[in-house]
Design a protein around this motif. Structure first.
Motif, PDB file in Angstrom:
ATOM      1  N   VAL A   1       0.840  -1.199   0.000  1.00  0.00           N
ATOM      2  CA  VAL A   1       0.000   0.000   0.000  1.00  0.00           C
ATOM      3  C   VAL A   1       0.875   1.248   0.000  1.00  0.00           C
ATOM      4  CG1 VAL A   1      -1.604   1.358   1.387  1.00  0.00           C
ATOM      5  CG2 VAL A   1      -1.970  -1.086   1.123  1.00  0.00           C
ATOM      6  N   SER A   2       1.902   1.257   0.852  1.00  0.00           N
ATOM      7  CA  SER A   2       2.672   2.492   0.959  1.00  0.00           C
ATOM      8  C   SER A   2       3.533   2.727  -0.273  1.00  0.00           C
ATOM      9  CB  SER A   2       3.473   2.483   2.265  1.00  0.00           C
ATOM     10  OG  SER A   2       4.826   2.389   2.036  1.00  0.00           O
ATOM     11  N   THR A   3       4.110   1.664  -0.861  1.00  0.00           N
ATOM     12  CA  THR A   3       4.899   1.862  -2.080  1.00  0.00           C
ATOM     13  C   THR A   3       4.022   2.303  -3.243  1.00  0.00           C
ATOM     14  OG1 THR A   3       6.414   0.155  -1.323  1.00  0.00           O
ATOM     15  CG2 THR A   3       6.589   0.800  -3.618  1.00  0.00           C
ATOM     16  N   ALA A   4       2.842   1.680  -3.359  1.00  0.00           N
ATOM     17  CA  ALA A   4       1.938   2.062  -4.443  1.00  0.00           C
ATOM     18  C   ALA A   4       1.494   3.506  -4.279  1.00  0.00           C
ATOM     19  CB  ALA A   4       0.726   1.133  -4.466  1.00  0.00           C
ATOM     20  N   ALA A   5       1.180   3.893  -3.032  1.00  0.00           N
ATOM     21  CA  ALA A   5       0.779   5.276  -2.780  1.00  0.00           C
ATOM     22  C   ALA A   5       1.899   6.227  -3.185  1.00  0.00           C
ATOM     23  CB  ALA A   5       0.417   5.468  -1.312  1.00  0.00           C
ATOM     24  N   ASN A   6       3.129   5.808  -2.887  1.00  0.00           N
ATOM     25  CA  ASN A   6       4.286   6.613  -3.236  1.00  0.00           C
ATOM     26  C   ASN A   6       4.400   6.772  -4.750  1.00  0.00           C
ATOM     27  OD1 ASN A   6       6.592   8.011  -2.974  1.00  0.00           O
ATOM     28  ND2 ASN A   6       7.912   6.246  -2.550  1.00  0.00           N
ATOM     29  N   LEU A   7       4.215   5.661  -5.477  1.00  0.00           N
ATOM     30  CA  LEU A   7       4.332   5.706  -6.949  1.00  0.00           C
ATOM     31  C   LEU A   7       3.189   6.492  -7.564  1.00  0.00           C
ATOM     32  CD1 LEU A   7       5.493   2.081  -7.727  1.00  0.00           C
ATOM     33  CD2 LEU A   7       6.794   4.182  -7.981  1.00  0.00           C
ATOM     34  N   LEU A   8       2.018   6.474  -6.904  1.00  0.00           N
ATOM     35  CA  LEU A   8       0.884   7.240  -7.418  1.00  0.00           C
ATOM     36  C   LEU A   8       1.015   8.717  -7.051  1.00  0.00           C
ATOM     37  CD1 LEU A   8      -2.020   4.778  -6.589  1.00  0.00           C
ATOM     38  CD2 LEU A   8      -1.432   5.604  -8.858  1.00  0.00           C
ATOM     39  N   ASN A   9       2.169   9.068  -6.451  1.00  0.00           N
ATOM     40  CA  ASN A   9       2.415  10.455  -6.046  1.00  0.00           C
ATOM     41  C   ASN A   9       1.455  10.937  -4.978  1.00  0.00           C
ATOM     42  OD1 ASN A   9       4.656  11.696  -6.943  1.00  0.00           O
ATOM     43  ND2 ASN A   9       3.850  12.005  -9.020  1.00  0.00           N
ATOM     44  N   ILE A  10       0.999   9.999  -4.153  1.00  0.00           N
ATOM     45  CA  ILE A  10       0.135  10.373  -3.036  1.00  0.00           C
ATOM     46  C   ILE A  10       1.035  10.588  -1.839  1.00  0.00           C
ATOM     47  CG2 ILE A  10      -1.696   9.553  -1.536  1.00  0.00           C
ATOM     48  CD1 ILE A  10      -2.690   7.877  -3.851  1.00  0.00           C
ATOM     49  N   SER A  11       0.677  11.555  -1.007  1.00  0.00           N
ATOM     50  CA  SER A  11       1.556  11.861   0.124  1.00  0.00           C
ATOM     51  C   SER A  11       1.694  10.652   1.033  1.00  0.00           C
ATOM     52  CB  SER A  11       1.006  13.042   0.911  1.00  0.00           C
ATOM     53  OG  SER A  11       0.303  12.601   2.030  1.00  0.00           O
ATOM     54  N   GLN A  12       2.857  10.565   1.694  1.00  0.00           N
ATOM     55  CA  GLN A  12       3.090   9.437   2.589  1.00  0.00           C
ATOM     56  C   GLN A  12       2.072   9.432   3.722  1.00  0.00           C
ATOM     57  OE1 GLN A  12       6.038   9.866   5.481  1.00  0.00           O
ATOM     58  NE2 GLN A  12       6.658  11.914   4.886  1.00  0.00           N
ATOM     59  N   PHE A  13       1.488  10.604   4.009  1.00  0.00           N
ATOM     60  CA  PHE A  13       0.544  10.675   5.111  1.00  0.00           C
ATOM     61  C   PHE A  13      -0.778  10.016   4.748  1.00  0.00           C
ATOM     62  CE2 PHE A  13       3.488  14.114   6.064  1.00  0.00           C
ATOM     63  CZ  PHE A  13       3.851  13.709   7.332  1.00  0.00           C
ATOM     64  N   LEU A  14      -1.114  10.068   3.449  1.00  0.00           N
ATOM     65  CA  LEU A  14      -2.334   9.375   3.065  1.00  0.00           C
ATOM     66  C   LEU A  14      -2.145   7.878   3.236  1.00  0.00           C
ATOM     67  CD1 LEU A  14      -5.179   9.786   2.107  1.00  0.00           C
ATOM     68  CD2 LEU A  14      -4.421   9.388  -0.215  1.00  0.00           C
ATOM     69  N   SER A  15      -0.930   7.397   2.990  1.00  0.00           N
ATOM     70  CA  SER A  15      -0.734   5.960   3.173  1.00  0.00           C
ATOM     71  C   SER A  15      -0.786   5.600   4.658  1.00  0.00           C
ATOM     72  CB  SER A  15       0.562   5.482   2.518  1.00  0.00           C
ATOM     73  OG  SER A  15       1.681   5.995   3.161  1.00  0.00           O
ATOM     74  N   LEU A  16      -0.407   6.554   5.516  1.00  0.00           N
ATOM     75  CA  LEU A  16      -0.585   6.351   6.957  1.00  0.00           C
ATOM     76  C   LEU A  16      -2.071   6.175   7.271  1.00  0.00           C
ATOM     77  CD1 LEU A  16       1.541   6.442   9.251  1.00  0.00           C
ATOM     78  CD2 LEU A  16       0.767   8.756   9.737  1.00  0.00           C
ATOM     79  N   ALA A  17      -2.881   7.074   6.686  1.00  0.00           N
ATOM     80  CA  ALA A  17      -4.323   6.978   6.892  1.00  0.00           C
ATOM     81  C   ALA A  17      -4.850   5.664   6.325  1.00  0.00           C
ATOM     82  CB  ALA A  17      -5.030   8.160   6.235  1.00  0.00           C
ATOM     83  N   LEU A  18      -4.311   5.269   5.152  1.00  0.00           N
ATOM     84  CA  LEU A  18      -4.762   4.025   4.533  1.00  0.00           C
ATOM     85  C   LEU A  18      -4.426   2.826   5.419  1.00  0.00           C
ATOM     86  CD1 LEU A  18      -3.873   4.569   0.765  1.00  0.00           C
ATOM     87  CD2 LEU A  18      -6.139   4.330   1.768  1.00  0.00           C
ATOM     88  N   TRP A  19      -3.250   2.856   6.062  1.00  0.00           N
ATOM     89  CA  TRP A  19      -2.878   1.745   6.936  1.00  0.00           C
ATOM     90  C   TRP A  19      -3.913   1.575   8.042  1.00  0.00           C
ATOM     91  CZ3 TRP A  19       3.133   1.752   7.996  1.00  0.00           C
ATOM     92  CH2 TRP A  19       3.785   1.531   6.773  1.00  0.00           C
ATOM     93  N   GLY A  20      -4.271   2.718   8.665  1.00  0.00           N
ATOM     94  CA  GLY A  20      -5.305   2.657   9.701  1.00  0.00           C
ATOM     95  C   GLY A  20      -6.609   2.130   9.141  1.00  0.00           C
ATOM     96  N   ALA A  21      -6.962   2.627   7.947  1.00  0.00           N
ATOM     97  CA  ALA A  21      -8.220   2.234   7.337  1.00  0.00           C
ATOM     98  C   ALA A  21      -8.225   0.748   6.971  1.00  0.00           C
ATOM     99  CB  ALA A  21      -8.486   3.078   6.095  1.00  0.00           C
ATOM    100  N   VAL A  22      -7.057   0.232   6.527  1.00  0.00           N
ATOM    101  CA  VAL A  22      -6.980  -1.189   6.172  1.00  0.00           C
ATOM    102  C   VAL A  22      -7.311  -2.043   7.392  1.00  0.00           C
ATOM    103  CG1 VAL A  22      -5.368  -3.058   5.609  1.00  0.00           C
ATOM    104  CG2 VAL A  22      -5.387  -0.988   4.230  1.00  0.00           C
ATOM    105  N   LEU A  23      -6.735  -1.692   8.539  1.00  0.00           N
ATOM    106  CA  LEU A  23      -6.999  -2.465   9.755  1.00  0.00           C
ATOM    107  C   LEU A  23      -8.482  -2.432  10.111  1.00  0.00           C
ATOM    108  CD1 LEU A  23      -5.847  -3.955  12.315  1.00  0.00           C
ATOM    109  CD2 LEU A  23      -6.084  -1.746  13.416  1.00  0.00           C
ATOM    110  N   LEU A  24      -9.055  -1.207  10.122  1.00  0.00           N
ATOM    111  CA  LEU A  24     -10.469  -1.077  10.474  1.00  0.00           C
ATOM    112  C   LEU A  24     -11.320  -1.799   9.443  1.00  0.00           C
ATOM    113  CD1 LEU A  24     -10.488   2.678  11.530  1.00  0.00           C
ATOM    114  CD2 LEU A  24     -10.578   0.690  13.023  1.00  0.00           C
ATOM    115  N   GLY A  25     -10.921  -1.686   8.157  1.00  0.00           N
ATOM    116  CA  GLY A  25     -11.676  -2.337   7.091  1.00  0.00           C
ATOM    117  C   GLY A  25     -11.662  -3.844   7.221  1.00  0.00           C
ATOM    118  N   VAL A  26     -10.487  -4.408   7.500  1.00  0.00           N
ATOM    119  CA  VAL A  26     -10.389  -5.866   7.629  1.00  0.00           C
ATOM    120  C   VAL A  26     -11.245  -6.350   8.802  1.00  0.00           C
ATOM    121  CG1 VAL A  26      -8.831  -7.750   8.250  1.00  0.00           C
ATOM    122  CG2 VAL A  26      -8.174  -6.121   6.495  1.00  0.00           C
TER     123      VAL A  26
END
Lengths: 332, 346
Positions: free
Chosen positions: B304-329
């Motif tokens: 998730v974080s590498t893909a976010a990086n390649l999509l030029n999304i800020s590293q902070f959004l991937s932080l949010a995504l990490w939290g969201a992945v846990l809650l989502g799962v």
């Protein structure tokens, strides 16, 4: 009266009070500037943010939960409020309503997730900390807000007393916030039915459920209150700092937790008082301020703080162990 | 498999079957499905930009640090505890090693160089061992709750590091350390090899030895374990000792990668390790969890974080995504359990 003193001395709060008083007297004698009205005002102002959050976190801990996400909620609340204040013609009332609404919304999100996901509150709030903070940093690109409206930066303060040299001593918004948070929390916990329910929930969740306490609704209130306090605290912090930075607050959540726990609140729930929490905040504030005034390099202040936390929680645990042993002896 | 099956789960398959007739746990299954879904999604979005040698290698460089920290968090979690001092311990250990290197170990050659490397490692693991013993003693013998005890040591240990270095950076290490942090062996990053060399024995230790059984049993029911005649306090001390030693290793890897050491490196990892462990199926209340699940969750988070990086999304959004992945799962798990209630039984 002797009965009251005896009980106070045997309680955790009593022992903590003793430590705080000894520290206070020592610092007053050992340093020239500790025992001065100005230093006390500075301390109240600079610890108002942590103090308010400690009051909110106390309620969550008593209910048997924990919240790690409040620094992120506070950051979001102050950023939204100050952005609105900069772009629209609003005043204090609107700004207060906005931080309250954002804070409560974050708190309710926590409560709903804790109630439905079947994950413990610490895990949920660690996750929401990352979600709130990550989204805030993403949306704002980490940009700080340096320019705040004049009516906000001027704040509100009242000169209470001017000494012979003409130095004014002021009563400011930070003090109102701090005192307000402690008073409201104390009233909520000790003077309302809801407060009794929160203690009951934290002491024994199953029993609380059986006597008809609606756990989910009570959790909405507890985490909503935490969010509300976080919102208010963020506002007075922004007023004190005269700027808003999205990453200034996150990372301080464990310091606040330490203060509340020093004050005698248990992570198991059901235990804790506002008086104890005030003493916990005071202990850390006096310690950090005192070390600085004693001329200890500021680099070492964190080390001392950690040592005090470690000693205090160990003493607390030993005390509880002895109590438990006492109960066992009585039961046998 | 020396111990009998003590958990409530079905007995694990024989070790030899781990290659052929291996049946994944529900957690692992869910994570693999999530992983495949993410791979498919990113294949559409990114294609060759994500699935090429360079991008995969960068993932392989980033994963081990968080991975070893997550292992250091996993062991106390299994025992029903938590270790908040892992990052602080890692930094203090790295600083100890850095001190030895920069004060004694740069000028020498040959045999003396080897000796200084050993001395630096000994300093790092010695410091970590002391912190681990302190944590373990306070938690096991004084009965302090792990969150509070390690919160105290975290603050104190970081305070010592800040006090000694005044918040400064110690930099400049021998080429061997730089190679450990940034080198490749047959195209594989050395740090990944180190991670594998640690993770596999940890997996064996935690699920296939009597020590591992005791740790997970502690997390399930500490009183019952004590009444069955096991010295729970000694086990607990070892748990926090292992956690601290793993932290020191992660700290050394960080030091090698940055070619510097500091009191405040990697602090954002702390709460992330708990997320990664819980996502990997480790019960935060203790008792259940496997290294395989943890590794899978690390891979998902890294993807998730590498893909976010390649999509030029800020590293902070991937932080949010990490939290969201846990809650989502967790959310999907709940919805699934709820839906199965209504589905006809087979």
């Amino acid at each position: 009266m002797p009965d009251f003193t005896k009980r106070l001395l045997h309680s955790h709060e009593g022992k903590l009070l003793l430590v705080v008083v000894v520290l206070f007297v020592f610092l007053s004698l050992a340093t020239r500037s500790f025992f001065s009205l100005q230093n006390m005002i500075d301390l109240l102002t600079s610890y108002s943010f942590s103090g308010m959050l400690a009051a909110g976190l106390l309620v969550v801990l008593i209910s048997g939960g924990i919240d790690i996400s409040f620094t992120a909620s506070a950051s979001v609340a102050q950023y939204v409020a100050m952005t609105v204040a900069n772009h629209f013609n609003v005043g204090w009332v609107e700004v207060i309503l906005i931080v309250a609404a954002v804070g409560i919304a974050c708190g309710l999100i926590n409560a709903v997730l804790i109630g439905t996901l079947g994950l413990s509150s610490i895990i949920v709030t660690i996750a929401t900390l990352n979600v709130f903070f990550g989204l805030l940093m993403f949306v704002t690109h980490g940009n700080e807000i340096f320019q705040l409206p004049d009516w906000f930066t001027n704040g509100a303060s009242w000169v209470v007393y001017t000494d012979k040299q003409g130095n004014p001593y002021i009563f400011n918004l930070q003090m109102i916030g701090l005192i307000g948070a402690f008073v409201v929390t104390a009233l909520l916990l000790t003077r309302t039915n809801i407060g009794r329910q929160i203690y009951a929930l934290g002491s024994n969740k199953d029993a609380a459920q059986r006597v008809g306490i609606k756990v989910f609704r009570l959790n909405l209130l507890v985490y909503g209150y935490m969010g509300f306090v976080a919102g208010m605290a963020s506002l007075i912090q922004a007023q004190d700092a005269q700027s808003v930075s999205p990453n200034a607050l996150v990372g301080r959540e464990l310091d606040v937790l330490a203060a509340v726990v020093l004050g005698g609140a248990s992570l198991m729930g059901g235990v804790g008082t506002v008086f104890g929490t005030i003493l916990g905040v005071m202990l850390l504030a006096f310690l950090q301020n005192g070390l600085l005034l004693l001329g200890v390099q500021s680099y070492w202040s964190e080390c001392f703080t950690g040592a005090v936390i470690l000693i205090a929680v160990s003493a607390l645990a030993l005390e509880r162990q002895r109590q438990r042993a006492g109960i066992r002896r009585v039961m046998a | 498999m020396s111990e009998g099956s003590v958990t409530t789960r079905p007995p694990p398959p024989a070790p030899v079957a781990s290659a052929a007739g291996w049946k994944p746990s529900p957690v692992l299954f869910r994570l693999v499905v999530l992983f495949l879904a993410l791979v498919a999604l990113f294949a559409v979005l990114l294609g060759h930009r994500l699935f090429n040698g360079a991008a995969i290698r960068s993932m392989a460089f980033q994963l081990p640090e968080l991975g070893i920290f997550a292992l250091a968090m996993m062991v106390p979690l299994l025992s029903g505890g938590l270790d908040l001092s892992i990052i602080a311990t890692a930094n203090l250990s790295a600083l100890a090693a850095a001190y030895v290197f920069t004060h004694f170990g740069l000028g020498g050659s040959g045999a003396s160089m080897v000796l200084w490397h050993i001395a630096a490692l000994a300093a790092a693991f010695g410091v970590a061992g002391l912190v681990g013993l302190l944590n373990g003693t306070v938690i096991a013998y004084l009965g302090v709750s792990p969150i509070l005890a390690t919160l105290g040591t975290m603050t104190m240990v970081k305070g010592i590091a800040v006090g000694l270095t005044h918040g400064g950076v110690i930099a400049g290490f021998p080429p061997f350390m730089v190679f450990i942090g940034n080198g490749l062996v047959f195209g594989v990053p050395v740090v990944l090899i180190v991670f594998a060399v640690i993770a596999i024995p940890m997996g064996v230790l935690l699920t296939r030895t009597s020590f591992g059984q005791r740790v997970t049993m502690l997390g399930s029911n500490l009183q019952a374990v004590r009444y069955s005649g096991i010295d729970t306090r000694r086990v607990l001390v070892r748990v926090y000792l292992i956690s601290a030693l793993l932290s020191a290793l992660a700290g050394l890897l960080m030091m090698a990668r940055f070619n510097s050491a500091n009191a405040a490196y990697g602090e954002s990892y702390l709460l992330i390790t708990i997320l990664a462990a819980v996502l990997g199926g480790i019960d935060p209340a203790g008792g259940f969890g496997k290294v395989s699940g943890l590794v899978m969750s690390l891979i998902v988070l890294q993807l998730v974080s590498t893909a976010a990086n390649l999509l030029n999304i800020s590293q902070f959004l991937s932080l949010a995504l990490w939290g969201a992945v846990l809650l989502g799962v967790a959310g999907v798990g709940r919805v699934w359990a709820w839906a199965r209630h209504f589905l006809p039984k087979r």
